[in-house]
Design an enzyme around this catalytic site. Structure first.
Site, PDB file in Angstrom:
ATOM      1  N   ASP A  25       0.765  -1.295   0.015  1.00 51.30           N
ATOM      2  CA  ASP A  25      -0.089   0.048   0.132  1.00 51.30           C
ATOM      3  C   ASP A  25       0.903   1.178  -0.181  1.00 51.30           C
ATOM      4  O   ASP A  25       2.076   0.984   0.319  1.00 51.30           O
ATOM      5  CB  ASP A  25      -1.013   0.014   1.280  1.00 51.30           C
ATOM      6  CG  ASP A  25      -1.969  -1.099   1.102  1.00 51.30           C
ATOM      7  OD1 ASP A  25      -2.292  -1.491  -0.095  1.00 51.30           O
ATOM      8  OD2 ASP A  25      -2.934  -1.133   2.001  1.00 51.30           O
ATOM      9  N   LYS A  50      -3.919   2.805  -3.394  1.00 56.37           N
ATOM     10  CA  LYS A  50      -4.909   3.540  -4.313  1.00 56.37           C
ATOM     11  C   LYS A  50      -4.863   5.161  -4.565  1.00 56.37           C
ATOM     12  O   LYS A  50      -5.448   5.885  -5.271  1.00 56.37           O
ATOM     13  CB  LYS A  50      -6.436   3.438  -3.893  1.00 56.37           C
ATOM     14  CG  LYS A  50      -6.771   1.923  -3.801  1.00 56.37           C
ATOM     15  CD  LYS A  50      -8.105   1.574  -3.498  1.00 56.37           C
ATOM     16  CE  LYS A  50      -8.531   0.129  -3.468  1.00 56.37           C
ATOM     17  NZ  LYS A  50      -7.571  -0.483  -2.523  1.00 56.37           N
ATOM     18  N   MET A 102      -7.698   8.208   9.975  1.00 61.26           N
ATOM     19  CA  MET A 102      -8.116   8.995   8.703  1.00 61.26           C
ATOM     20  C   MET A 102      -8.862  10.267   9.191  1.00 61.26           C
ATOM     21  O   MET A 102     -10.154  10.580   8.923  1.00 61.26           O
ATOM     22  CB  MET A 102      -8.893   8.292   7.674  1.00 61.26           C
ATOM     23  CG  MET A 102      -8.209   7.175   7.153  1.00 61.26           C
ATOM     24  SD  MET A 102      -8.936   5.970   6.098  1.00 61.26           S
ATOM     25  CE  MET A 102      -9.272   4.549   7.187  1.00 61.26           C
TER      26      MET A 102
END
Ligand code: SAH
Length: 265
Positions: A39, A61, A177
């Protein structure tokens, strides 16, 4: 390349950033794997530990393979394993904490590919350790609630966390987050009954040389400075220690006045 009768997929945690916080097992697997799919948040220092035979791909991503879907990640793992290669699917922190681990396990199971989960130190625990804070300091806290700010930012009320059920005087909130804008979170936590003087600390790049943190109380949460990603927000009485440490460095100011402090470790 190392080939076994059938390759295995290791769903492994890379820890919060510092390569010394990898598990010995994850380190060993990085040395021997033929394929490493990682990642975005996995640092170059950790990838540098991979063996020379490893084919390394960023399947994150954000800045890696832009637009790569979760299904493509599944296919890459499955195809490599079917070619007899051992794959390390490397995720930041612990693979099971906000890491899509369950979906990847389902896909591997459906494909009949053997796999193993290798835990890692999650960012919240890495951040707490670096601050010298016990998230369950029994004098002030008895529980940890781990949530994502991503859900907290959803606009539809039914998709937002029920803070009145989660936030308590004796709970330490660990918010992954968290984003950068905390005014609605402050309002919701106050509305849920948390005290205005509840300490909150945001930690950026925890356990890395770029680590920084800023401290506030709930009342001044919205004034926390914008910090570099990744960052994590810790809210709870055990964080009082961080505010006090700052107060000790600023003896002329009362603790309530120390609303915002930005300091490097
Ligand atoms: N599986 C990971 C979390 C993935 S979600 C774990 O267990 O840690 C990604 C979020 O983790 C980031 O948005 C941030 O909130 C947090 N995070 C990961 N690494 C971090 C770090 N070094 N410092 C602060 N927060 C971090």
């Amino acid at each position: 390349m190392k080939r076994t009768a059938k390759g295995k997929v290791y769903l492994a945690g890379a820890g919060p950033g510092d390569p010394d916080l990898l598990t010995v097992r994850a380190h060993r697997l990085l040395r021997s794997a033929s394929v490493i799919l990682h990642d975005d948040l996995v640092s170059a220092d950790i990838l540098a530990l991979a063996g020379p035979q490893a084919e390394i791909a960023n399947v994150g991503k954000r800045c890696g393979a832009k637009g790569i879907s979760q299904e493509e990640i599944h296919s890459r793992m499955i195809e490599s394993a079917r070619r007899g290669l051992d794959v390390v699917r490397l995720k930041s922190g612990d693979p099971g904490i906000f890491g899509r681990l369950a979906e990847e396990i389902d896909a591997l199971e459906a494909a009949g590919v053997p796999f193993e989960v290798v835990p890692g130190i999650t960012a919240g625990l890495g951040a707490a350790a670096s601050l010298g804070v016990s998230l369950t300091d029994r004098r002030t806290a008895s529980r940890i609630v781990v949530v994502t700010g991503y859900h907290a930012r959803k606009t539809r009320p039914q998709e937002r966390p029920d803070w009145s059920a989660l936030a308590r005087e004796d709970v330490t909130l660990v918010i992954y987050m968290p984003g950068h804008i905390f005014s609605s979170l402050r309002d919701e936590l106050l509305a849920a009954g948390l005290a205005a003087d509840m300490p909150a600390v945001i930690v950026s790049n925890a356990t890395t040389p770029r680590q920084q943190h800023a401290a506030a109380t709930l009342a001044t949460l919205d004034q926390l400075p914008r910090m570099e990603s990744p960052s994590i927000l810790l809210v709870g009485r055990p964080l009082e220690r961080v505010l006090r440490a700052v107060a000790a460095e600023n003896p002329s100011r009362a603790i309530e006045e120390i609303e915002i402090v930005l300091s490097s470790l």
